[in-house]
Scaffold this motif. Structure first.
Motif: not given
Length: 434
Positions: A208-219, A235-242, A298-304
């Motif tokens: 699989g491929c792994i990366d994170c995305t932002h879930i934007y929320v109010d403060k 303001f956002f929350v991190q979500a890690q998904v494969v 897994l395949l990841g970007d240079n953030g890992y």
């Protein structure tokens, strides 16, 4: 009237049978009444009145060819057919707006626009919606409380899906809980299909491929805003998904503030624990060049950083041909993550923009949406690319932001990176030899 109809009253017969002119008058009156009711329902008053006058003028004046019994039987048959639902529902004209009791009543329509309406409002077909509602019914049974009567399970599912799809805030924790409990309906997956898709891209035994995305929320209330804030003051929350090559979500971990590094998210997740303990990759080993054996990665970007089970690109500007070829292949395969985030957030727009939410239930809702994302892919529900475009504040149409940004500077890895470098070189050598 009793005398005219010849009814039996007090043991005797009063009056005689209807004459031909009387039968003609009654039949004409019935036709006029039925026609007037019809035209008043389907047209304006002026046109309806004109057509009614023309109809009355065209009625026959004599009783020749009229049979009162036949007319009565025809009226009874029409009324019976209308009452039993034998007549199909008329499809609403495309220039007419539905006028019913609301969204739920629109979803219950039985015409040939129903499938399109379901896809527009709930992102799925009526058949898939019924299957989901039936599966969740045991977890969403009605409960009568002291102040209200709970909705039917299919109502709860419909309202939650509509709010998630439209991007409106809605307390759908009950539906999220039910979907999470029933997640076994999407748990079965042939690993050979996943491995085969990555092998076709040049990465044998890739899971699989792994990366994170932002879930934007109010403060968030009662929390340090700096922990959730990015450089754009959002303001956002991190979500890690494969995900796999079919854009299907294989693993999800969500809930930590946006300031948490991608690598820190990986360390906190159960994915890291299962990989380090040898429970994540249990398949047979594959032999690569340089006598390198691997049973999964897994395949990841240079953030890992380099890891024994996460393969990242070489990076840099002046690259040898082998490294450049590997990076291009790796980036192409890893593009499945971006496409998956685009489809997921494009369909379920609640997680596309900033919204007010309960931080305690946000992870549960995002996991439920990931499960729905898999269900729609398995059901063959196509994705409308127009959902990836929206009109910005300046009035210009632009592509939506899936919440993926340039990787941050990688942090140090506790485990040795020697085996990771050897694995990447072996994969690059294998691609160069093909």
């Amino acid at each position: 009237m009793e005398e005219a109809l010849g009814m039996v009253v007090d043991g005797g017969v009063r009056g005689g049978a209807l004459t031909t002119d009387e039968r003609t008058a009654i039949a004409a009156t019935v036709n006029v009444v039925l026609y007037r009711c019809e035209v008043e329902r389907t047209a304006g008053k002026i046109k309806a009145a004109a057509r009614a006058r023309r109809k009355v003028t065209a009625l026959p004046s004599s009783g020749e060819g009229l049979d009162l019994g036949a007319v009565s039987d025809a009226i009874l048959q029409v009324c019976y057919a209308m009452g039993s639902g034998a007549f199909p529902r008329v499809t609403p004209r495309w220039w007419m707006k539905r006028r019913t009791g609301g969204t739920w009543e629109d979803l219950r329509q039985c015409d040939d626009t129903n499938d399109k309406y379901f896809r527009n409002k709930l992102r799925m077909s009526p058949r898939v919606f019924r299957e989901i509602a039936e599966t969740l019914s045991p977890y969403l049974q009605r409960r009568v409380t002291s102040y209200k009567v709970s909705l039917q399970p299919n109502h709860i599912v419909a309202y939650a899906l509509y709010r998630w799809a439209s991007g409106e805030t809605y307390d759908s924790r009950t539906c999220s809980f039910g979907i999470g409990r029933a997640s076994g309906i999407t748990a079965v997956r042939d690993k050979a299909v996943v491995l085969g898709a990555f092998a076709d891209k040049g990465f044998p035994n890739c899971h699989g491929c792994i990366d994170c995305t932002h879930i934007y929320v109010d403060k968030p209330a009662n929390a340090n805003g700096e922990d959730y804030c990015d450089w754009k003051r959002r303001f956002f929350v991190q979500a890690q998904v494969v995900v796999d090559m079919n854009l299907r979500v294989l693993d999800v971990f969500v809930g930590y503030p946006g300031s948490v590094h991608d690598m820190r998210m990986l360390h906190l997740s159960s994915l890291w624990e299962r990989a380090e303990s040898g429970q994540l990759f249990t398949g047979p080993h594959v032999m690569l060049p340089f006598v390198v054996r691997t049973n999964g990665y897994l395949l990841g970007d240079n953030g890992y950083p380099q890891s024994e089970w996460i393969v990242v690109p070489y990076g840099g500007l002046a690259q040898p041909p082998v490294e450049a070829r590997f990076d291009n292949k790796q980036k192409t395969a890893r593009g499945a993550v971006e496409r998956a985030f685009g489809r997921l957030k494009g369909m379920w727009r609640l997680f596309l923009g900033t919204h007010k939410c309960n931080m305690d239930t946000l992870p549960q809702q995002f996991i439920a949406v990931c499960i729905l994302h898999n269900i729609l892919i398995d059901a063959g529900i196509p994705f409308d690319d127009n959902l990836l475009w929206e009109v910005g504040p300046d009035g210009v149409q632009c592509r939506v932001d899936p919440g993926m940004h340039a990787p941050l500077r990688p942090v140090c890895m506790e485990s040795s990176t020697g085996d990771a470098l050897i694995l990447r070189d072996a994969l690059a050598e294998r691609m160069g030899a093909q």
